[in-house]
Design a protein around this motif. Structure first.
Motif: not given
Length: 116
Positions: A10-19, A27-35
């Motif tokens: 729900s946070l702006k431009c957050a996206e899932k990733d499985y690197p 969870m990333k924003v701008g390509g950087k992990m926050f969770a």
């Protein structure tokens, strides 16, 4: 963990990733992990002073597992912490990461949010 993932998204431009493969969810924003979400634990970036205070106040908050222990906490989501407090920690992590993005990336994200 579904409410945790939904809140992150729900946070702006957050996206899932499985690197790292199918687990953990990152969870990333701008390509950087926050969770980093795995099983019943969510690892979150945190101001070092706040991180220490949270660890002292809550048994469910530990130094980041396989992360920089000064800047990351791993929070066990087992009901001992109200979900609202976990959401506050997620927002804090997101904001730290967002503020650390290059200005051009922050501006790009802000511009996306202004589009109709």
């Amino acid at each position: 963990m579904k409410p945790i993932v939904e809140y992150c998204l729900s946070l702006k431009c957050a996206e899932k990733d499985y690197p790292f493969g199918p687990e953990p969810l990152v969870m990333k924003v701008g390509g950087k992990m926050f969770a980093l979400v795995a099983d019943n634990v969510v690892s979150l970036k945190c101001d070092p002073v706040v991180a220490e205070n949270l660890r002292e106040q809550h048994a469910a908050v530990k130094p980041g597992y396989h992360l920089n222990k000064k800047h990351w906490n791993s929070v066990t989501v087992d009901g001992s912490l109200p979900l609202g407090e976990v959401f506050d920690m997620i927002r804090h992590s997101y904001e730290l990461v967002f503020k650390g993005l290059p200005k051009a990336e922050r501006n790009r994200i802000e511009a996306l949010l202004r589009q109709p």
